[in-house]
Design an enzyme around this catalytic site. Structure first.
Site: not given
Ligand code: IMP
Ligand code: MG
Length: 183
Positions: A162, A155-156, A45-46, A134, A168, A106, A102-103
């Site tokens: 969310d 953590f944002v 949903k992000g 990040k 959100r 990370d 993508e949101d």
């Molecule tokens: P990844 O670690 O790059 O695989 O991120 C996976 C998902 O984790 C992202 O698309 C976000 O939905 C969620 N996420 C990662 N970091 C944050 C954060 O700081 N706040 C909220 N959601 C996060």
């Molecule tokens: Mg996401």
């Protein structure tokens, strides 16, 4: 009456900064994908909020699609392991120019699994547009082709992101007060 805003420690990216950046990203995408078969793919949903804004900043013909993925064994505040498709795309990717919206990039684990899965469907191209990144948390060798803002290792929430499915709908990107996690 208490609102979501009471839970925010500080703002990292303001509404105005987001608006300006999304306009720039939309212009860049419109330029780069002119004459191509652009398909914007958003991961729910992000990325829903960013998708809604970005698609209106794109002025060339395009289509949109959504998917839902989950990472195995992930907790609320970190993501680990493999990616499972919960809701797949409706569109056939053959010959299409796919832009993943993508949101946040990370650890990069999610997209490092998802991109090869989508490439197996014979698209013309697969690229990534993330509103946040990040870089200090990156585990997978993956970079956004289009990026809004780099954020520190905090953590944002907000602008689609969310904590425990909440926040959100904040119109900016911010950091929660420590006490919110303790509750
Ligand atoms: P990844 O670690 O790059 O695989 O991120 C996976 C998902 O984790 C992202 O698309 C976000 O939905 C969620 N996420 C990662 N970091 C944050 C954060 O700081 N706040 C909220 N959601 C996060
Ligand atoms: Mg996401």
């Amino acid at each position: 009456m208490a609102t979501m805003y009471d839970d925010i420690d500080h703002i990292l990216v303001t509404e105005e900064q987001l608006r300006q950046k999304v306009a720039e990203l939309g212009a860049a995408v419109s330029r780069d994908y002119a004459g191509k078969d652009l398909l914007l793919v958003s991961i729910l949903k992000g990325a829903a909020v960013f998708m809604a804004d970005l698609m209106r900043a794109v002025n060339i013909p395009c289509k949109i699609d959504f998917m839902v993925v989950s990472s195995y064994g992930g907790s609320n505040t970190s993501s680990t392991g493999l990616v499972k498709i919960i809701k797949d795309l409706d569109e056939d990717l053959t010959g299409r120019d796919v832009l993943i919206v993508e949101d946040i990039l990370d650890t990069g684990v999610t997209l490092s699994h998802l991109v090869p899965m989508l490439k197996m469907r014979n698209p013309a191209s697969v690229k990534i547009c993330a509103i946040l990144s990040k870089p200090s948390r990156r585990k997978a060798d993956i970079y956004p082709d289009y990026l809004g803002f780099e954020v520190p290792d905090e953590f944002v929430v907000g602008y689609g992101l969310d904590y425990d499915e909440k926040y959100r709908n904040l119109p900016f990107v911010g950091v929660l007060k420590k006490q919110v996690y303790a509750d």
